[in-house]
Design an enzyme around this catalytic site. Structure first.
Site, PDB file in Angstrom:
ATOM      1  CB  CYS A 118      -0.936  -0.010   1.200  1.00  0.00           C
ATOM      2  SG  CYS A 118      -0.084  -0.131   2.798  1.00  0.00           S
ATOM      3  CG  HIS A 259      -4.171   0.638   4.313  1.00  0.00           C
ATOM      4  ND1 HIS A 259      -3.483  -0.109   3.384  1.00  0.00           N
ATOM      5  CD2 HIS A 259      -5.303   1.069   3.667  1.00  0.00           C
ATOM      6  CE1 HIS A 259      -4.161  -0.151   2.249  1.00  0.00           C
ATOM      7  NE2 HIS A 259      -5.266   0.563   2.398  1.00  0.00           N
ATOM      8  CG  ASN A 280      -8.146   1.258   0.254  1.00  0.00           C
ATOM      9  OD1 ASN A 280      -6.928   1.126   0.284  1.00  0.00           O
ATOM     10  ND2 ASN A 280      -8.948   0.701   1.143  1.00  0.00           N
TER      11      ASN A 280
END
Length: 666
Positions: A118, A259, A280
């Site tokens: 990520c 994250h 995301n």
């Protein structure tokens, strides 16, 4: 005992059911390394109903992956002490709503799949959005290059934002800048780097928002999004976030962030006090087409917020077949050619070439260039008096009407306006000319030599091609550490005005460099007793990520020239996690002659030029008198000493041989 006593009452059964649900929810984070199964989704839905969540959960594109495959953001121990922070002190009028998606400022949502990368997707995401906003182009950049080619140990098990690789940090092949996805496609695992690759996109700088060790204020993050486009941030995930299918996310998990995501806007009218639009990297089948609306302050959203500054892709190349002029003769227009060509895949638009110029610090004037043929122009620099200051830059348009500039930064071209230029002192560092080294740095002091190369922050070669230059710590892995190293020139004489000093420098600061890491240039006119600062390059500024740059300054803008001049270069490392390297080459001190002659009838006897004019000049030099001409008296030809017969010969040569000044008749 009656029959009913063998069974739980409905009320008691309901209480047990709730206890089981709560127990499962409490245990869910402990087993969250596994995929979310249908029964886990059921538990989450039960809790959503019990706690009145304002969002829905269900199976989506993320629930089929384990926790470690979705979350790989790990903050380095020194990120908050070594980073460059921007408190966003200049307050802007912020709208109640902003969404870069509605302004065509976002590229399609990506999918990191079964790899905790990520951090790479958040890094790439903000640059892709900036390119979309500034260049109007949708590009797909390679997260795999960051995953496979970083030298920080980051991989599918975790990493941190790595904007530096799009600015200054280099891969194992010594290259920096974003790579296209098509050149190194994503495979969701750390495979061999395989460089070199083509690099087309670069950022000029990046910074964290707010101050260290805090989640920035909502207003500061908004301002960063408004000024610099979408920003990368950290958030704390949870099973509820994994299973999110829509609505306003208000589940507040306060454990450490894990994250990396991108914020693309906000809306103050939604939720209890406003929401972020969060992009995301779990694919478009997660959430609301890959996005989430999450309340301000929820689950540590905004931690580590950082923006990038993208200057735009230079799609046009400016070339000068005869070279750029370094000096122009007084009272004479100067001509040269400029060609505008395609760079990357831009196409120049004919007839759009311009010169932007300033004289003696005036506002820049814009003048269209004469086109010789398509995208080939004749540049005419204006006629100026000797000693005037001329600055200019060029521009032209691409077919889609976007204008590009040369130089592409705030730098400009600045030729010297003079009748003659004399070199007082120069050093290519091939021999020892008497420079001295001092300072309190623990390592990495200046030394003269051929660049050893190999280290990411050092040049592979000197600037002027002679071979040697001065470098800091000219060895593999050696850089300026914990202090300052100072390089001081020998004394040189500069009793003439005006004069300019030019030099080439290399400055590289990364590994978490902070703004106090710097390269300073100073000048002294009393043999080094006192110093005046001339220029400073700090970590995070454009010239601070390696590369040779050439600079020039007027001495009399800082000190009065004397016979005991010195020049100094100081490099400071002020943070133990920084990697600071520097180099200097091609130092040159020029005095430029401002002898201006009015050719023809110098003594106004209406006959000329003739011997009477020469007599007039000689008498002017020795006896003084009216001033129909401007003459630099004293050592006119810079041969040393006072006015002598050689100076008179020099003046006569100008009068009768060098007729450029005002088209003097022969």
């Amino acid at each position: 005992m009656n029959k009913g006593s063998f069974f739980l009452t409905d009320l008691y059964f309901r209480q047990v059911q709730i206890m089981v649900v709560v127990l499962l929810i409490l245990l869910l984070p402990l087993v969250s390394s596994a995929q979310l199964k249908p029964e886990d989704i059921t538990v989450l839905r039960e809790r959503a109903q019990e706690e009145s969540w304002s969002f829905t959960v269900g199976e989506n594109g993320a629930t089929g992956y384990a926790y470690e495959e979705l979350c790989g953001l790990k903050a380095p121990d020194n990120w908050a002490t070594a980073g460059v922070f921007d408190p966003m002190a200049e307050k802007l009028d912020l709208p109640a709503f902003l969404d870069w998606r509605e302004q065509s400022g976002c590229t399609p949502v990506r999918n990191q799949e079964g790899c905790g990368s990520c951090w790479a997707f958040a890094t790439v995401g903000v640059l892709e959005c900036n390119i979309r906003i500034i260049d109007g182009r949708t590009v797909d950049l390679s997260e795999q290059w960051l995953l496979s080619c970083n030298t920080l140990g980051y991989d599918c098990t975790g990493g941190w934002f790595v904007h530096g690789y799009h600015q200054s940090l280099v891969d194992p092949c010594g290259q920096t800048g974003a790579v296209l996805e098509i050149d190194f496609p994503y495979v969701a695992s750390k495979i061999p780097c395989g460089c070199p690759y083509d690099h087309y996109y670069f950022i000029s700088r990046w910074a964290y928002v707010g101050t260290a060790n805090t989640i920035p204020p909502v207003e500061a993050i908004k301002q960063a999004i408004m000024q610099y486009g979408p920003v990368a941030v950290a958030v704390r995930t949870s099973p509820a976030m994994f299973a999110y299918t829509g609505g306003i996310f208000n589940y507040n998990e306060q454990k450490e962030v894990d994250h990396g995501v991108v914020l693309v806007g906000w809306d103050d009218s939604q939720g209890t006090g406003g929401v972020w639009f969060m992009r995301n990297s779990w694919g478009p089948n997660w959430g609301e087409d890959g996005y989430m609306r999450i309340e301000y302050g929820c689950s540590k959203i905004g931690y580590g917020a950082c923006y990038v500054e993208y200057p735009g892709l230079k799609e046009l190349a400016f070339t000068y077949p005869e070279g750029l002029v370094s000096s122009v003769y007084p009272q004479e227009t100067t001509l040269f050619e400029m060609h505008v060509e395609s760079s990357y895949n831009g196409i120049p638009k004919p007839g759009t070439g311009q010169i932007h110029f300033s004289v003696d610090g005036s506002d820049y004037l814009v003048q269209a260039l004469t086109e010789i043929e398509d995208n080939h122009y004749q540049v005419i620099l204006p006629a100026l008096d000797c000693g005037q200051e001329l600055k200019y830059y060029m521009s032209a348009e691409e077919l889609n009407d976007r204008r590009f500039y040369d130089p592409e930064t705030v730098e400009v071209f600045a030729p010297v306006v003079a009748s003659d230029i004399f070199t007082v002192f120069e050093d290519d560092f091939e021999t020892d000319r008497g420079w001295t080294v001092s300072g309190d740095a623990e390592s990495g002091h200046w030394e003269r030599g051929i660049p050893a190369g190999g280290d990411s922050g050092t040049p592979a070669a000197d600037f002027d091609g002679s071979g040697q230059c001065f470098l800091t710590g000219n060895a593999e892995g050696v850089n300026v550490d914990n202090g300052t190293t100072v390089l001081t020139s020998p004394v040189f004489e500069l009793t003439f005005q005006p004069a300019r000093i030019s030099y080439a420098f290399w400055f590289h600061s990364d590994c978490g460099g902070i703004p106090d890491d710097r390269l300073c240039v100073l000048i002294s006119n009393d043999g080094g007793a006192e110093w005046q600062p001339v220029a400073t390059v700090r970590a995070g500024e454009r010239p601070s990520f390696g590369g040779w740059y050439e600079r020039m300054f007027r001495v009399d803008d800082f000190v009065t020239p004397t016979g005991t001049m010195k020049l100094r270069f100081e490099v400071a490392d002020t943070n133990e996690s920084s990697c600071v390297e520097a180099a200097v080459d091609a130092v040159r001190v020029n005095y430029y002659d401002c002898v201006i002659f009015i050719c023809g009838d110098v003594n106004r006897d209406w006959i000329g030029p003739d011997i009477a004019d020469i007599t007039f000049l000689i008498s002017y030099l020795y006896l003084g008198g009216p001033s129909p001409i401007v003459i630099k008296a004293g050592d006119v030809n810079n041969s040393g000493g006072d006015l002598d017969i050689a100076d008179i010969t020099h003046l006569i040569a100008h009068l009768y041989i060098d007729y450029r000044a005002l088209d003097c008749p022969r």
